[in-house]
Motif scaffolding. Structure first.
Motif, mmCIF file in Angstrom:
data_model
loop_
_atom_site.group_PDB
_atom_site.id
_atom_site.type_symbol
_atom_site.label_atom_id
_atom_site.label_comp_id
_atom_site.label_asym_id
_atom_site.label_seq_id
_atom_site.Cartn_x
_atom_site.Cartn_y
_atom_site.Cartn_z
ATOM 1 N N LYS A 196 12.394 1.311 -58.156
ATOM 2 C CA LYS A 196 12.783 -0.059 -58.495
ATOM 3 C C LYS A 196 12.000 -1.016 -57.594
ATOM 4 O O LYS A 196 12.002 -0.871 -56.376
ATOM 5 C CB LYS A 196 14.286 -0.251 -58.289
ATOM 6 N N VAL A 198 10.645 -5.257 -56.919
ATOM 7 C CA VAL A 198 10.789 -6.685 -57.231
ATOM 8 C C VAL A 198 9.413 -7.321 -57.090
ATOM 9 O O VAL A 198 8.559 -6.822 -56.357
ATOM 10 C CB VAL A 198 11.783 -7.393 -56.285
ATOM 11 N N ALA A 217 13.232 -14.229 -57.408
ATOM 12 C CA ALA A 217 14.589 -13.895 -57.870
ATOM 13 C C ALA A 217 14.574 -13.361 -59.302
ATOM 14 O O ALA A 217 13.825 -13.852 -60.156
ATOM 15 C CB ALA A 217 15.468 -15.135 -57.782
ATOM 16 N N GLY A 218 15.392 -12.341 -59.579
ATOM 17 C CA GLY A 218 15.549 -11.823 -60.936
ATOM 18 C C GLY A 218 14.362 -11.039 -61.466
ATOM 19 O O GLY A 218 14.208 -10.874 -62.674
ATOM 20 N N SER A 219 13.500 -10.536 -60.562
ATOM 21 C CA SER A 219 12.260 -9.903 -61.021
ATOM 22 C C SER A 219 12.311 -8.375 -60.976
ATOM 23 O O SER A 219 11.287 -7.718 -61.093
ATOM 24 C CB SER A 219 11.098 -10.396 -60.163
ATOM 25 N N GLU A 220 13.497 -7.795 -60.839
ATOM 26 C CA GLU A 220 13.601 -6.335 -60.699
ATOM 27 C C GLU A 220 13.093 -5.585 -61.922
ATOM 28 O O GLU A 220 13.345 -5.989 -63.059
ATOM 29 C CB GLU A 220 15.073 -5.941 -60.496
ATOM 30 N N GLU A 221 12.367 -4.493 -61.676
ATOM 31 C CA GLU A 221 11.982 -3.596 -62.765
ATOM 32 C C GLU A 221 11.882 -2.189 -62.196
ATOM 33 O O GLU A 221 11.745 -1.999 -60.994
ATOM 34 C CB GLU A 221 10.638 -4.029 -63.381
#
Lengths: 305, 151
Positions: A196, A198, A217-221
């Motif tokens: 995982k 970011v 922010a909010g960039s998790e993959e």
């Protein structure tokens, strides 16, 4: 040697060179180069005692008794950790054991099948962006990995290693994901299935002038992976016997040298000198050569040669 | 000795060109070095691109301060043995540094020609010097070393 002092080298490995032989892959440095060097140094009068570890096969006290000075060039072998969850999952390996096991297999030094870390047919994610990461990428390709992705937390311009090796890796099919910082190695049933990450953006420069990566922010993959190779660099690995011989360390474990300024690279034990990664922290081959040469000058001054 | 090169505009007329690289499809299959050795002619032509700029940044950027312009000149004159001797004055393992140093961040990055014309291929020439000298039978001269009985 060139000043008439007879050096004897004690090395725990079966061949000279340390990381030059066992860490740097053959596609950058053919192993015949170091074998030839051993032969030439031997002709010049250097004696090598291989497979001989100080503190185990021979004691430091014996060296101090028998020799006029002792130089330590033992490198840095503690692996930096990412400090995120999942680093202990099956399929996650530190860079150096992976590279060493490959060299050992190629050179016929492998002692058992279990030592070998192979990634043939696997989806490999390499974490890091330095020369060691490139070595892992390109070794994985040659072992026959299905796919090799290199994830690095800064952008390409801020990679610390040689641009030439990044280009070579890319030509050989390595995919790069820049501005990605790992936050977790994801596992199922104890085995790695992905990493995982970011996305990061480069912020203000740090004290060394390199721009610090900051998380978007909010960039998790999650990147799919069956094998993860961690190449975050190395920290000092001081031997337990240093203290017994009055060899002082810095707070981070590097050996303190040139204490009294009189003799270059002398440690707090006047008869003991040290140089290379174990003094300056992990760095280039050429800086270790430089320190070795300066320490040799310090030893010659100390011996009044 | 091969012919001495003498062209003030070599750096304009001859492009920076490294040694031949084995094709990616082939080298991916093997644990072997990926560059072919320089031939003497290539090494001389590339070494002769050096401007001898008088204040050699390459030399200062190099952590061991190799006498780079001086051995580049010797190579351009075909004098490999002298170049090997000079190269060994500042470096104990020049053929290793020629292979593994990040030259783009060190000597070649500092080369005056780097921005506009392409840096001199310093690393490849450094490797060529010692590999060739050893192949010719050259060995460091230890005949004048005094015995100190120190060990």
């Amino acid at each position: 040697m060139r000043n008439g002092v007879t050096p004897v080298v004690f090395d725990r490995h079966p061949e000279i060179g340390g990381l030059l032989t066992f860490g740097i892959p053959e596609f950058k440095l053919d192993k015949d180069v170091m074998v030839r060097r051993r032969e030439i140094f031997t002709e010049m009068g250097v004696e090598f005692r291989l497979n001989t570890e100080v503190g185990k096969d021979i004691q430091m006290q014996k060296l101090l008794d028998e020799y006029d000075a002792v130089f330590l060039g033992m490198g840095t072998y503690t692996y930096m950790k990412g400090g995120f969850p999942g680093e202990d999952l099956e399929g996650v390996h530190d860079a150096l054991p992976f590279l060493i096991s490959n060299v050992n297999r190629c050179l016929g030094y492998e002692r058992s099948e279990e030592e070998y870390i192979g990634v043939a047919g696997k989806k490999v994610v390499v974490l890091g962006g330095g020369d060691t990461a490139m070595d892992c990428n390109r070794t994985s390709v040659r072992q026959g990995a299905e796919k090799v992705i290199c994830a690095y937390r800064r952008d390409e311009a801020n990679m610390p290693g040689s641009k030439r090796e990044v280009e070579n890796a890319r030509e050989e099919g390595v995919e790069f994901m820049f501005n990605r910082q790992p936050v977790e190695v994801v596992g199922e049933n104890g085995k790695v299935v992905g990493v995982k990450v970011v996305t990061t953006a480069l912020g203000e420069p740090d004290e060394n002038g390199r721009r610090r990566p900051e998380v978007v922010a909010g960039s998790e993959e999650v990147i799919d992976a069956d094998a993860v190779l961690v190449a975050f660099g190395f920290r000092p690995s001081p031997a337990p016997w240093f203290a017994d011989f009055g060899i002082d360390l810095e707070q981070d474990g590097r050996i303190t040298t040139s204490v009294n300024q009189q003799y270059a690279f002398q440690t707090s034990n006047p008869k003991v000198f040290a140089g290379g990664d174990m003094v300056r922290g992990s760095d280039l081959v050429v800086t270790a050569i430089d320190e070795g040469r300066k320490a040799a000058e310090g030893i010659l001054d100390y011996l009044e040669v | 000795m091969s012919e001495r090169l003498n062209n003030d505009f070599q750096f304009v007329e001859v492009d920076r060109k490294g040694p031949v690289k084995i094709a990616a499809a082939v080298r991916k299959q093997q644990f072997a070095e990926i560059y072919e050795p320089f031939q003497q002619k290539q090494a001389s032509e590339q070494a002769h691109r050096c401007l001898e700029c008088g204040n050699p940044y390459c030399e200062w950027k190099c952590p061991v301060h190799n006498y780079i312009p001086n051995w580049l000149k010797l190579v351009s004159e075909g004098n490999i043995i002298k170049a090997a001797e000079l190269s060994h004055q500042t470096n104990s393992l020049p053929e290793v540094c020629g292979r593994v140093c990040p030259q783009d961040r060190l000597c070649e990055g500092a080369c005056t020609l780097n921005d506009e014309f392409g840096a001199v291929t310093i690393g490849s020439v450094e490797k060529h010097i010692t590999d060739t000298a050893f192949a010719m039978g050259w060995r460091p001269d230890m005949s004048k070393v005094p015995e100190t009985y120190k060990r």
